[in-house]
Design a protein around this motif. Structure first.
Motif, PDB file in Angstrom:
ATOM      1  N   GLY A   1     -26.314   1.506  26.586  1.00 35.09           N
ATOM      2  CA  GLY A   1     -25.757   1.276  25.257  1.00 35.09           C
ATOM      3  C   GLY A   1     -26.840   1.069  24.224  1.00 35.09           C
ATOM      4  O   GLY A   1     -27.952   0.658  24.558  1.00 35.09           O
ATOM      5  N   ARG A   2     -26.473   1.364  22.985  1.00 34.22           N
ATOM      6  CA  ARG A   2     -27.354   1.119  21.840  1.00 34.22           C
ATOM      7  C   ARG A   2     -28.731   1.748  22.021  1.00 34.22           C
ATOM      8  O   ARG A   2     -29.759   1.154  21.692  1.00 34.22           O
ATOM      9  CB  ARG A   2     -27.494  -0.387  21.588  1.00 34.22           C
ATOM     10  CG  ARG A   2     -26.162  -1.064  21.301  1.00 34.22           C
ATOM     11  CD  ARG A   2     -26.289  -2.557  21.139  1.00 34.22           C
ATOM     12  NE  ARG A   2     -24.970  -3.188  21.217  1.00 34.22           N
ATOM     13  CZ  ARG A   2     -24.780  -4.425  21.677  1.00 34.22           C
ATOM     14  NH1 ARG A   2     -25.804  -5.150  22.057  1.00 34.22           N
ATOM     15  NH2 ARG A   2     -23.571  -4.928  21.753  1.00 34.22           N
ATOM     16  N   ASN A   3     -28.752   2.990  22.544  1.00 36.21           N
ATOM     17  CA  ASN A   3     -30.026   3.688  22.757  1.00 36.21           C
ATOM     18  C   ASN A   3     -30.421   4.549  21.564  1.00 36.21           C
ATOM     19  O   ASN A   3     -31.397   5.281  21.608  1.00 36.21           O
ATOM     20  CB  ASN A   3     -29.982   4.526  24.029  1.00 36.21           C
ATOM     21  CG  ASN A   3     -31.373   4.898  24.524  1.00 36.21           C
ATOM     22  OD1 ASN A   3     -32.363   4.206  24.241  1.00 36.21           O
ATOM     23  ND2 ASN A   3     -31.482   5.996  25.238  1.00 36.21           N
TER      24      ASN A   3
ATOM     25  N   HIS B   1     -26.897   4.075  15.711  1.00 37.59           N
ATOM     26  CA  HIS B   1     -25.595   3.715  16.285  1.00 37.59           C
ATOM     27  C   HIS B   1     -25.502   2.203  16.488  1.00 37.59           C
ATOM     28  O   HIS B   1     -24.466   1.588  16.205  1.00 37.59           O
ATOM     29  CB  HIS B   1     -25.366   4.434  17.613  1.00 37.59           C
ATOM     30  CG  HIS B   1     -24.149   3.935  18.337  1.00 37.59           C
ATOM     31  ND1 HIS B   1     -22.867   4.046  17.828  1.00 37.59           N
ATOM     32  CD2 HIS B   1     -24.022   3.270  19.506  1.00 37.59           C
ATOM     33  CE1 HIS B   1     -22.003   3.499  18.657  1.00 37.59           C
ATOM     34  NE2 HIS B   1     -22.673   3.017  19.689  1.00 37.59           N
TER      35      HIS B   1
ATOM     36  N   PHE C   1     -24.246  -0.809  31.492  1.00 38.96           N
ATOM     37  CA  PHE C   1     -22.904  -1.085  32.018  1.00 38.96           C
ATOM     38  C   PHE C   1     -22.509   0.071  32.922  1.00 38.96           C
ATOM     39  O   PHE C   1     -23.219   1.089  32.977  1.00 38.96           O
ATOM     40  CB  PHE C   1     -21.884  -1.316  30.894  1.00 38.96           C
ATOM     41  CG  PHE C   1     -21.764  -0.186  29.905  1.00 38.96           C
ATOM     42  CD1 PHE C   1     -22.592  -0.128  28.780  1.00 38.96           C
ATOM     43  CD2 PHE C   1     -20.830   0.824  30.089  1.00 38.96           C
ATOM     44  CE1 PHE C   1     -22.483   0.903  27.859  1.00 38.96           C
ATOM     45  CE2 PHE C   1     -20.713   1.859  29.171  1.00 38.96           C
ATOM     46  CZ  PHE C   1     -21.541   1.895  28.066  1.00 38.96           C
TER      47      PHE C   1
ATOM     48  N   GLU D   1     -17.758   9.120  22.596  1.00 36.41           N
ATOM     49  CA  GLU D   1     -19.195   8.974  22.352  1.00 36.41           C
ATOM     50  C   GLU D   1     -19.919  10.076  23.121  1.00 36.41           C
ATOM     51  O   GLU D   1     -20.110   9.952  24.334  1.00 36.41           O
ATOM     52  CB  GLU D   1     -19.711   7.607  22.798  1.00 36.41           C
ATOM     53  CG  GLU D   1     -19.114   6.418  22.078  1.00 36.41           C
ATOM     54  CD  GLU D   1     -19.782   5.106  22.485  1.00 36.41           C
ATOM     55  OE1 GLU D   1     -20.561   5.110  23.481  1.00 36.41           O
ATOM     56  OE2 GLU D   1     -19.526   4.082  21.831  1.00 36.41           O
TER      57      GLU D   1
ATOM     58  N   GLU E   1     -22.715  11.982  24.911  1.00 40.90           N
ATOM     59  CA  GLU E   1     -23.962  11.462  25.456  1.00 40.90           C
ATOM     60  C   GLU E   1     -24.577  12.452  26.448  1.00 40.90           C
ATOM     61  O   GLU E   1     -23.866  13.104  27.210  1.00 40.90           O
ATOM     62  CB  GLU E   1     -23.734  10.120  26.167  1.00 40.90           C
ATOM     63  CG  GLU E   1     -23.009   9.106  25.292  1.00 40.90           C
ATOM     64  CD  GLU E   1     -23.059   7.701  25.802  1.00 40.90           C
ATOM     65  OE1 GLU E   1     -23.767   7.449  26.798  1.00 40.90           O
ATOM     66  OE2 GLU E   1     -22.392   6.854  25.192  1.00 40.90           O
TER      67      GLU E   1
ATOM     68  N   ASP F   1     -18.585   9.114  26.538  1.00 41.64           N
ATOM     69  CA  ASP F   1     -18.376   7.711  26.926  1.00 41.64           C
ATOM     70  C   ASP F   1     -17.175   7.219  26.099  1.00 41.64           C
ATOM     71  O   ASP F   1     -17.329   6.619  25.031  1.00 41.64           O
ATOM     72  CB  ASP F   1     -19.641   6.900  26.611  1.00 41.64           C
ATOM     73  CG  ASP F   1     -19.436   5.411  26.781  1.00 41.64           C
ATOM     74  OD1 ASP F   1     -20.297   4.634  26.278  1.00 41.64           O
ATOM     75  OD2 ASP F   1     -18.425   5.022  27.396  1.00 41.64           O
TER      76      ASP F   1
ATOM     77  N   THR G   1     -14.453   5.037  24.703  1.00 43.27           N
ATOM     78  CA  THR G   1     -14.528   3.584  24.529  1.00 43.27           C
ATOM     79  C   THR G   1     -13.284   3.052  23.819  1.00 43.27           C
ATOM     80  O   THR G   1     -12.946   3.549  22.729  1.00 43.27           O
ATOM     81  CB  THR G   1     -15.777   3.213  23.709  1.00 43.27           C
ATOM     82  OG1 THR G   1     -16.955   3.744  24.354  1.00 43.27           O
ATOM     83  CG2 THR G   1     -15.914   1.707  23.559  1.00 43.27           C
TER      84      THR G   1
ATOM     85  N   ARG H   1     -12.390   0.752  21.657  1.00 42.24           N
ATOM     86  CA  ARG H   1     -13.234  -0.069  20.773  1.00 42.24           C
ATOM     87  C   ARG H   1     -12.581  -1.418  20.438  1.00 42.24           C
ATOM     88  O   ARG H   1     -13.277  -2.438  20.342  1.00 42.24           O
ATOM     89  CB  ARG H   1     -13.538   0.680  19.485  1.00 42.24           C
ATOM     90  CG  ARG H   1     -14.691   0.099  18.692  1.00 42.24           C
ATOM     91  CD  ARG H   1     -16.028   0.261  19.386  1.00 42.24           C
ATOM     92  NE  ARG H   1     -16.508   1.657  19.303  1.00 42.24           N
ATOM     93  CZ  ARG H   1     -17.523   2.149  20.012  1.00 42.24           C
ATOM     94  NH1 ARG H   1     -18.141   1.388  20.875  1.00 42.24           N
ATOM     95  NH2 ARG H   1     -17.907   3.403  19.875  1.00 42.24           N
TER      96      ARG H   1
ATOM     97  N   LYS I   1     -16.310  -8.639  23.493  1.00 40.62           N
ATOM     98  CA  LYS I   1     -17.536  -9.195  22.891  1.00 40.62           C
ATOM     99  C   LYS I   1     -17.265 -10.596  22.353  1.00 40.62           C
ATOM    100  O   LYS I   1     -18.010 -11.542  22.595  1.00 40.62           O
ATOM    101  CB  LYS I   1     -18.016  -8.309  21.747  1.00 40.62           C
ATOM    102  CG  LYS I   1     -18.684  -6.996  22.130  1.00 40.62           C
ATOM    103  CD  LYS I   1     -19.075  -6.232  20.863  1.00 40.62           C
ATOM    104  CE  LYS I   1     -19.732  -4.912  21.120  1.00 40.62           C
ATOM    105  NZ  LYS I   1     -20.014  -4.171  19.851  1.00 40.62           N
TER     106      LYS I   1
ATOM    107  N   LYS J   1     -14.468   0.307  28.784  1.00 40.80           N
ATOM    108  CA  LYS J   1     -15.361   1.408  29.173  1.00 40.80           C
ATOM    109  C   LYS J   1     -15.016   2.080  30.502  1.00 40.80           C
ATOM    110  O   LYS J   1     -15.562   3.160  30.781  1.00 40.80           O
ATOM    111  CB  LYS J   1     -16.793   0.871  29.303  1.00 40.80           C
ATOM    112  CG  LYS J   1     -17.447   0.447  27.992  1.00 40.80           C
ATOM    113  CD  LYS J   1     -17.832   1.635  27.143  1.00 40.80           C
ATOM    114  CE  LYS J   1     -18.758   1.245  25.998  1.00 40.80           C
ATOM    115  NZ  LYS J   1     -19.195   2.415  25.179  1.00 40.80           N
TER     116      LYS J   1
ATOM    117  N   GLY K   1     -26.536   7.117  26.136  1.00 35.52           N
ATOM    118  CA  GLY K   1     -26.186   6.536  24.840  1.00 35.52           C
ATOM    119  C   GLY K   1     -25.742   7.585  23.832  1.00 35.52           C
ATOM    120  O   GLY K   1     -25.982   8.785  24.006  1.00 35.52           O
ATOM    121  N   THR K   2     -25.089   7.116  22.768  1.00 36.15           N
ATOM    122  CA  THR K   2     -24.518   8.037  21.779  1.00 36.15           C
ATOM    123  C   THR K   2     -25.217   7.910  20.439  1.00 36.15           C
ATOM    124  O   THR K   2     -25.651   6.818  20.048  1.00 36.15           O
ATOM    125  CB  THR K   2     -23.008   7.791  21.592  1.00 36.15           C
ATOM    126  OG1 THR K   2     -22.424   8.919  20.905  1.00 36.15           O
ATOM    127  CG2 THR K   2     -22.721   6.531  20.764  1.00 36.15           C
TER     128      THR K   2
HETATM  129  C1  LIG Z   1     -21.481  -0.617  21.789  1.00 31.86           C
HETATM  130  C2  LIG Z   1     -21.413   0.504  22.758  1.00 31.86           C
HETATM  131  O1  LIG Z   1     -20.325   0.937  23.144  1.00 31.86           O
HETATM  132  C3  LIG Z   1     -22.705   1.044  23.292  1.00 31.86           C
HETATM  133  C4  LIG Z   1     -22.643   2.458  23.796  1.00 31.86           C
HETATM  134  O2  LIG Z   1     -21.827   2.817  24.649  1.00 31.86           O
HETATM  135  C5  LIG Z   1     -23.591   3.442  23.258  1.00 31.86           C
HETATM  136  O3  LIG Z   1     -23.468   4.639  23.635  1.00 31.86           O
HETATM  137  O4  LIG Z   1     -24.489   3.037  22.478  1.00 31.86           O
END
Ligand SMILES: CC(=O)CC(=O)C(=O)O
Ligand SMILES: [Mg+2]
Length: 229
Positions: free
Chosen positions: A27-29, A33, A48, A74, A76, A105, A107, A109, A116, A126, A194-195
């Motif tokens: 995530g967060r790559n 994003h 994850f 997302e 990826e 991916d 999600t 949300r 979170k 997820k 990641g996305t």
């Molecule tokens: C916050 C997210 O869902 C992180 C994630 O999946 C991503 O690709 O970055």
């Protein structure tokens, strides 16, 4: 007498999604994003997992879970491992890659926001059935550099998201080396990298199309999960 023809493997790696192997997600790559999600870019990869039951192939629909009202695709880059990988160095990591694919991916949300807020794992957000749409496999020989690829997503024919894998905060070797220190990876395992920025919700009956420029594309329809079926 010539040598017997080599039989094709009963379970080719090109159909890795049938192997029941792990899907390790990052995530967060992409910094932009992370920022659009109100987060700061991480100092180490955020990990994850998705179960192998999350895979869905073109021709079958993506389900919006019954508890979800904000479903985000997302796009990826997926890295497919070709052998057992345990504590590999960054320099050796790419030797363990068999090829690539494109995954979404998916999600939930709204569920992720709740998880979170309550400090809960992201499983409901997820890991639901069809949360990992997956393209055909691309052998690594067909990809000169996984950091020079352009991902895209269209919703109902309109371009929604585009991004360059060169913008990843952690490279493919860095991810494989870091992950393999913690989680032993095996042939057929996949790392979702990641996305890029631009995520937004999709609705029931939306048509998703995603691709890697010059390599592949895939299509899915969004349906609403009906309980009891
Ligand atoms: C916050 C997210 O869902 C992180 C994630 O999946 C991503 O690709 O970055
Ligand atoms: Mg993601």
């Amino acid at each position: 007498m010539g040598s017997p023809a080599m039989a094709a493997p009963a379970r080719p790696l090109s159909r890795f999604w049938e192997w029941g192997r792990s899907i390790v997600c990052v995530g967060r790559n992409y910094a932009e994003h992370a920022r659009e999600m109100g987060e700061t870019p991480p100092c180490r990869p955020l990990l994850f997992l998705k179960p192998a039951s999350a895979y869905v192939r073109p021709g079958s629909p993506v389900q919006r879970p019954y508890y979800c009202r904000r479903l985000h695709p997302e796009p990826e880059l997926a890295v497919v491992l070709g052998r057992r990988t345990r504590a590999v160095s960054r320099d050796d990591a790419m030797q363990h890659v068999a090829g690539y694919a494109l995954c979404l991916d998916m999600t939930a949300r709204d569920a992720q926001d709740t998880c979170k807020a309550r400090g809960l794992p992201w499983t409901l957000a997820k890991s639901f059935d069809t949360s990992c749409p997956v393209s055909d496999f691309v052998p690594k020989e067909h990809v000169a550099d996984p950091h020079c690829l352009r991902l895209w997503l269209k919703v109902n024919g309109q371009l929604r998201q585009e991004g360059d894998t060169g913008d990843m905060l952690f490279s493919v070797p860095e991810l494989i080396s870091y992950i393999s220190e913690i989680i032993t990876l095996h042939e057929g395992d996949v790392v979702l990298t990641g996305t890029p920025p631009g995520v937004a919700a999709v609705e029931e009956h939306d048509e998703l199309e995603a691709g890697i420029h010059g390599l592949l594309s895939m299509r899915f329809t969004v349906v609403q999960q009906r309980l009891g079926v």
